[in-house]
Design an enzyme around this catalytic site. Structure first.
Site, mmCIF file in Angstrom:
data_model
loop_
_atom_site.group_PDB
_atom_site.id
_atom_site.type_symbol
_atom_site.label_atom_id
_atom_site.label_comp_id
_atom_site.label_asym_id
_atom_site.label_seq_id
_atom_site.Cartn_x
_atom_site.Cartn_y
_atom_site.Cartn_z
ATOM 1 N N SER A 116 64.355 11.860 4.746
ATOM 2 C CA SER A 116 64.021 12.509 5.820
ATOM 3 C C SER A 116 62.763 12.188 6.202
ATOM 4 O O SER A 116 62.363 12.124 4.936
ATOM 5 C CB SER A 116 64.053 14.124 6.372
ATOM 6 O OG SER A 116 63.414 13.983 7.309
ATOM 7 N N TYR A 140 63.373 22.622 5.664
ATOM 8 C CA TYR A 140 63.874 21.506 5.652
ATOM 9 C C TYR A 140 63.148 20.134 4.964
ATOM 10 O O TYR A 140 63.798 19.729 4.067
ATOM 11 C CB TYR A 140 64.378 21.302 6.805
ATOM 12 C CG TYR A 140 64.503 19.952 7.181
ATOM 13 C CD1 TYR A 140 66.172 19.988 6.527
ATOM 14 C CD2 TYR A 140 63.739 18.723 7.900
ATOM 15 C CE1 TYR A 140 66.908 18.651 7.139
ATOM 16 C CE2 TYR A 140 64.909 18.200 8.084
ATOM 17 C CZ TYR A 140 66.184 17.309 7.115
ATOM 18 O OH TYR A 140 67.270 15.715 7.709
ATOM 19 N N LYS A 178 75.235 19.961 17.550
ATOM 20 C CA LYS A 178 73.829 20.310 17.067
ATOM 21 C C LYS A 178 73.315 20.843 17.327
ATOM 22 O O LYS A 178 72.463 21.544 17.255
ATOM 23 C CB LYS A 178 73.373 18.664 15.957
ATOM 24 C CG LYS A 178 73.593 17.655 15.331
ATOM 25 C CD LYS A 178 73.124 16.836 15.250
ATOM 26 C CE LYS A 178 71.533 17.049 14.704
ATOM 27 N NZ LYS A 178 71.014 15.281 14.027
ATOM 28 N N GLY A 203 51.589 18.173 26.602
ATOM 29 C CA GLY A 203 50.816 17.251 25.879
ATOM 30 C C GLY A 203 50.748 18.248 24.430
ATOM 31 O O GLY A 203 50.246 19.028 25.040
#
Length: 318
Positions: A116, A140, A178, A203
């Protein structure tokens, strides 16, 4: 036989679809179907057998289990970047991957696995496949990073093909199961259908509203990279899989609006729980991929989103 772990998931099911299109049917699909809705990813696929992940892990200890394996595409993982149960994540992403890797080494079987781009963290040191660039900022990402580190240690000690792919922001068909972890293209499409508005974060980290940038890569391109390496077993190592371009979330929303021919963008406050654990900018350095010999061009956001929404809103349905 070809083994695909996480075969009912997003990238795994697309891999099986592509293998079917190449005439491959002798496929073992490994997954956890606790979320039974993932079966919708499988309804049009042809496989030889299915094994639950826990059964698969137990069978790995049997010396007679699957003696003729042409390759393993290891896509199975806990992919939630918001999961902070470290024991659970390491068990599912690190320990599980090590078990399969060592099984492949013992069987002299190619091992192609999902890493990833999250391993780069904020990206302040760049997105090159180098230790100096890697600083994961969630559990993760750490699990993926640590397995890459393990692979770096193992590579010189074995001759089998080991290829790890650091996926950037993948989007496309078969991701609907998902939920919150589905791509922004998926969510923007649903929002436009239901509310005529695509909702983007305001932002943060010095970026204007919706101007955070990611390297968005179409799942068909990701699958193509996997299959290219499967066809070139001499290629080993860890590779970035992205387009090499950073495009804004505004561009993704605009591509979805263009496809629908209507809609507008609405900016919403940036969630507190993502602050400090969010990548506001990613852009893959794909020089390693090119040096390995993969030369195909990747779809832009405009091209990929149009192709995806044709599928999502067309005959494939929701």
């Amino acid at each position: 036989m070809i083994v695909v772990t996480g075969g009912a998931g997003f990238i795994g099911s697309n891999l099986i679809k592509a293998l079917n299109e190449r005439g491959e049917r002798n496929i073992l699909l490994v997954d956890n179907l606790l979320n039974g809705r993932k079966m919708h990813n499988l309804a049009d696929l042809d496989i030889a057998d299915y094994l639950d992940k826990e059964q698969f892990i137990k069978k790995l200890d049997s010396p007679c289990f699957l003696n003729q394996v042409r390759g393993v595409f290891h896509q199975g993982a806990c992919s939630a970047t918001t999961e902070w149960d470290g024991r659970f994540v390491m068990e599912n992403n690190y320990d599980y991957s090590k078990r399969i890797l060592h099984w492949c080494i013992a069987k002299n079987t190619p091992f192609l696995y999902a890493s990833s781009a999250s391993v780069y963290g904020s990206g302040e040191h760049g997105f090159r496949v180098e230790r100096a660039c890697e600083k994961p900022i969630n559990m993760y990402a750490y699990s993926k990073f640590q397995f890459d580190q393990y692979v770096r240690k193992i590579l010189p000690e074995t001759r089998i093909q080991i290829a790890g792919f650091r996926y950037f922001n993948v989007y496309g068909p078969r991701e609907q199961h998902k939920g919150a972890m589905s791509s922004t293209a998926f969510h923007f499409n649903r929002q436009l259908i239901e509310q005529k508005k695509a909702r983007l974060f305001e932002g943060i980290d010095g970026f204007a509203n919706g101007e955070q940038k990611r390297d968005f890569v179409y799942v068909g391109d990701v699958v193509d990279v996997n299959l290219w390496f499967f066809d070139h077993p001499e290629q080993r190592g860890i590779f970035n899989v992205g387009t090499g371009r950073a495009e804004t979330f505004n561009q993704v929303a605009e591509a979805v609006i263009d496809w629908h021919g209507e809609g507008e963008i609405e900016y919403i406050p940036f969630p507190d729980h993502l602050k400090g654990a969010y990548q506001s900018y990613t852009q893959a350095d794909i020089s390693g991929l090119r040096q390995a010999g993969y030369q195909k061009e990747f779809l832009t956001v405009k091209q990929g989103v149009a192709k995806y929404l044709d599928w999502l809103n067309g005959a494939a349905g929701n």
